[in-house]
Write a protein that holds these residues in place. Sequence first.
Motif, PDB file in Angstrom:
ATOM      1  N   SER A   7     -78.358   5.425 -43.096  1.00 48.60           N
ATOM      2  CA  SER A   7     -78.035   3.489 -42.857  1.00 48.60           C
ATOM      3  C   SER A   7     -79.303   3.155 -42.700  1.00 48.60           C
ATOM      4  O   SER A   7     -80.687   3.340 -42.002  1.00 48.60           O
ATOM      5  CB  SER A   7     -76.975   3.613 -41.694  1.00 48.60           C
ATOM      6  N   LEU A   8     -79.914   2.102 -43.880  1.00 49.18           N
ATOM      7  CA  LEU A   8     -80.920   1.215 -43.312  1.00 49.18           C
ATOM      8  C   LEU A   8     -81.227  -0.408 -42.153  1.00 49.18           C
ATOM      9  O   LEU A   8     -79.815  -0.448 -42.338  1.00 49.18           O
ATOM     10  CB  LEU A   8     -81.864   0.659 -43.994  1.00 49.18           C
ATOM     11  N   SER A   9     -81.786   0.122 -41.684  1.00 51.10           N
ATOM     12  CA  SER A   9     -81.370  -1.040 -40.217  1.00 51.10           C
ATOM     13  C   SER A   9     -82.174  -2.355 -41.697  1.00 51.10           C
ATOM     14  O   SER A   9     -82.977  -2.254 -41.533  1.00 51.10           O
ATOM     15  CB  SER A   9     -82.089  -0.740 -39.446  1.00 51.10           C
ATOM     16  N   THR A  10     -81.264  -3.017 -40.478  1.00 52.24           N
ATOM     17  CA  THR A  10     -81.088  -4.615 -41.382  1.00 52.24           C
ATOM     18  C   THR A  10     -82.173  -5.640 -40.152  1.00 52.24           C
ATOM     19  O   THR A  10     -82.416  -4.706 -39.193  1.00 52.24           O
ATOM     20  CB  THR A  10     -80.000  -5.999 -41.572  1.00 52.24           C
ATOM     21  N   PHE A  11     -82.885  -6.140 -40.699  1.00 53.87           N
ATOM     22  CA  PHE A  11     -83.903  -6.469 -40.441  1.00 53.87           C
ATOM     23  C   PHE A  11     -83.258  -7.243 -39.433  1.00 53.87           C
ATOM     24  O   PHE A  11     -84.263  -7.954 -38.618  1.00 53.87           O
ATOM     25  CB  PHE A  11     -84.511  -8.020 -40.930  1.00 53.87           C
ATOM     26  N   ASN A  12     -82.006  -8.368 -39.064  1.00 54.45           N
ATOM     27  CA  ASN A  12     -81.137  -9.147 -37.530  1.00 54.45           C
ATOM     28  C   ASN A  12     -81.631  -7.984 -36.358  1.00 54.45           C
ATOM     29  O   ASN A  12     -81.109  -7.858 -35.913  1.00 54.45           O
ATOM     30  CB  ASN A  12     -80.239  -9.340 -38.116  1.00 54.45           C
ATOM     31  N   ASP A  13     -80.824  -6.787 -36.746  1.00 49.20           N
ATOM     32  CA  ASP A  13     -80.630  -6.003 -36.161  1.00 49.20           C
ATOM     33  C   ASP A  13     -81.980  -5.399 -35.257  1.00 49.20           C
ATOM     34  O   ASP A  13     -82.667  -5.384 -34.119  1.00 49.20           O
ATOM     35  CB  ASP A  13     -80.444  -4.251 -36.467  1.00 49.20           C
ATOM     36  N   ILE A  14     -84.229  -5.769 -35.262  1.00 54.51           N
ATOM     37  CA  ILE A  14     -84.804  -5.482 -34.938  1.00 54.51           C
ATOM     38  C   ILE A  14     -85.646  -6.319 -34.248  1.00 54.51           C
ATOM     39  O   ILE A  14     -85.409  -6.191 -33.732  1.00 54.51           O
ATOM     40  CB  ILE A  14     -85.665  -5.269 -36.212  1.00 54.51           C
ATOM     41  N   ILE A  15     -84.799  -7.738 -34.911  1.00 53.17           N
ATOM     42  CA  ILE A  15     -84.786  -9.028 -34.347  1.00 53.17           C
ATOM     43  C   ILE A  15     -84.007  -9.024 -32.898  1.00 53.17           C
ATOM     44  O   ILE A  15     -84.520  -9.451 -31.604  1.00 53.17           O
ATOM     45  CB  ILE A  15     -84.301 -10.459 -35.056  1.00 53.17           C
ATOM     46  N   SER A  16     -82.898  -8.357 -33.064  1.00 48.44           N
ATOM     47  CA  SER A  16     -82.235  -8.316 -31.475  1.00 48.44           C
ATOM     48  C   SER A  16     -83.217  -7.362 -30.405  1.00 48.44           C
ATOM     49  O   SER A  16     -82.724  -7.416 -29.138  1.00 48.44           O
ATOM     50  CB  SER A  16     -80.740  -7.938 -31.716  1.00 48.44           C
ATOM     51  N   LEU A  17     -83.658  -6.399 -30.629  1.00 46.93           N
ATOM     52  CA  LEU A  17     -84.791  -5.619 -29.793  1.00 46.93           C
ATOM     53  C   LEU A  17     -85.695  -6.685 -28.920  1.00 46.93           C
ATOM     54  O   LEU A  17     -85.904  -7.677 -29.156  1.00 46.93           O
ATOM     55  CB  LEU A  17     -85.051  -4.738 -30.374  1.00 46.93           C
ATOM     56  N   SER A  18     -85.480  -6.107 -28.008  1.00 45.72           N
ATOM     57  CA  SER A  18     -86.661  -6.863 -26.752  1.00 45.72           C
ATOM     58  C   SER A  18     -88.351  -6.117 -27.380  1.00 45.72           C
ATOM     59  O   SER A  18     -87.972  -5.205 -28.546  1.00 45.72           O
ATOM     60  CB  SER A  18     -86.388  -5.863 -25.516  1.00 45.72           C
ATOM     61  N   ASN A  19     -89.062  -6.392 -26.797  1.00 44.16           N
ATOM     62  CA  ASN A  19     -90.349  -5.906 -26.657  1.00 44.16           C
ATOM     63  C   ASN A  19     -90.841  -4.754 -27.058  1.00 44.16           C
ATOM     64  O   ASN A  19     -91.703  -4.088 -27.649  1.00 44.16           O
ATOM     65  CB  ASN A  19     -91.566  -7.071 -26.536  1.00 44.16           C
ATOM     66  N   THR A  20     -91.107  -4.191 -25.331  1.00 44.63           N
ATOM     67  CA  THR A  20     -90.485  -3.152 -24.944  1.00 44.63           C
ATOM     68  C   THR A  20     -89.842  -2.139 -25.933  1.00 44.63           C
ATOM     69  O   THR A  20     -90.580  -1.165 -26.610  1.00 44.63           O
ATOM     70  CB  THR A  20     -90.406  -2.532 -24.239  1.00 44.63           C
ATOM     71  N   GLU A  21     -88.773  -2.176 -26.997  1.00 46.49           N
ATOM     72  CA  GLU A  21     -87.960  -1.346 -27.454  1.00 46.49           C
ATOM     73  C   GLU A  21     -88.646  -1.362 -28.932  1.00 46.49           C
ATOM     74  O   GLU A  21     -88.899  -0.085 -29.805  1.00 46.49           O
ATOM     75  CB  GLU A  21     -86.391  -2.534 -27.360  1.00 46.49           C
ATOM     76  N   ILE A  22     -89.368  -2.473 -29.288  1.00 50.53           N
ATOM     77  CA  ILE A  22     -89.432  -2.310 -30.151  1.00 50.53           C
ATOM     78  C   ILE A  22     -91.370  -1.484 -30.809  1.00 50.53           C
ATOM     79  O   ILE A  22     -91.367  -1.266 -31.594  1.00 50.53           O
ATOM     80  CB  ILE A  22     -90.447  -3.830 -31.062  1.00 50.53           C
ATOM     81  N   SER A  23     -91.488  -1.621 -29.143  1.00 51.49           N
ATOM     82  CA  SER A  23     -93.418  -0.550 -29.250  1.00 51.49           C
ATOM     83  C   SER A  23     -92.883   1.023 -29.300  1.00 51.49           C
ATOM     84  O   SER A  23     -93.411   1.222 -30.008  1.00 51.49           O
ATOM     85  CB  SER A  23     -94.071  -1.111 -28.593  1.00 51.49           C
ATOM     86  N   GLU A  24     -91.304   0.795 -28.458  1.00 52.14           N
ATOM     87  CA  GLU A  24     -91.115   2.511 -28.679  1.00 52.14           C
ATOM     88  C   GLU A  24     -90.531   3.226 -29.768  1.00 52.14           C
ATOM     89  O   GLU A  24     -90.940   3.437 -30.461  1.00 52.14           O
ATOM     90  CB  GLU A  24     -89.904   2.777 -27.618  1.00 52.14           C
ATOM     91  N   ALA A  25     -90.242   1.762 -30.593  1.00 51.86           N
ATOM     92  CA  ALA A  25     -89.368   2.289 -31.944  1.00 51.86           C
ATOM     93  C   ALA A  25     -90.483   2.469 -33.118  1.00 51.86           C
ATOM     94  O   ALA A  25     -90.864   3.132 -34.765  1.00 51.86           O
ATOM     95  CB  ALA A  25     -88.764   1.421 -32.605  1.00 51.86           C
ATOM     96  N   ILE A  26     -91.672   1.271 -32.955  1.00 53.06           N
ATOM     97  CA  ILE A  26     -92.915   1.551 -33.738  1.00 53.06           C
ATOM     98  C   ILE A  26     -93.461   2.988 -33.341  1.00 53.06           C
ATOM     99  O   ILE A  26     -93.847   3.363 -34.774  1.00 53.06           O
ATOM    100  CB  ILE A  26     -93.910   0.622 -33.366  1.00 53.06           C
ATOM    101  N   ILE A  27     -93.483   3.524 -32.240  1.00 56.54           N
ATOM    102  CA  ILE A  27     -94.087   5.456 -32.084  1.00 56.54           C
ATOM    103  C   ILE A  27     -93.059   5.574 -32.842  1.00 56.54           C
ATOM    104  O   ILE A  27     -93.476   7.432 -33.593  1.00 56.54           O
ATOM    105  CB  ILE A  27     -93.953   5.554 -30.886  1.00 56.54           C
TER     106      ILE A  27
END
Length: 73
Positions: A7-27
């Motif tokens: 399952s590839l996450s779509t770009f729309n799924d990533i947009i709905s995340l908060s900044n801290t969630e995105i930072s954790e996902a980057i790590i």
Amino acid sequence: ILIKTMSLSTFNDIISLSNTEISEAIIEAENQLFNLRFKKATRQNFNSHEIKNAKRRLAQLKTILTIRLQNLE
């Protein structure tokens, strides 16, 4: 025949995340990419397409975070 689809996450799924969630996902994505490259270097079994998917997800996450941080300024 059973085909396993990753399952590839779509770009729309990533947009709905908060900044801290995105930072954790980057790590998490960077760690996953490191582990895949380590498996490749040590000739362990892995699916080579996972490297491409991890790179793409990492790029998407970093792009969204960069855009959001520029909009805050």
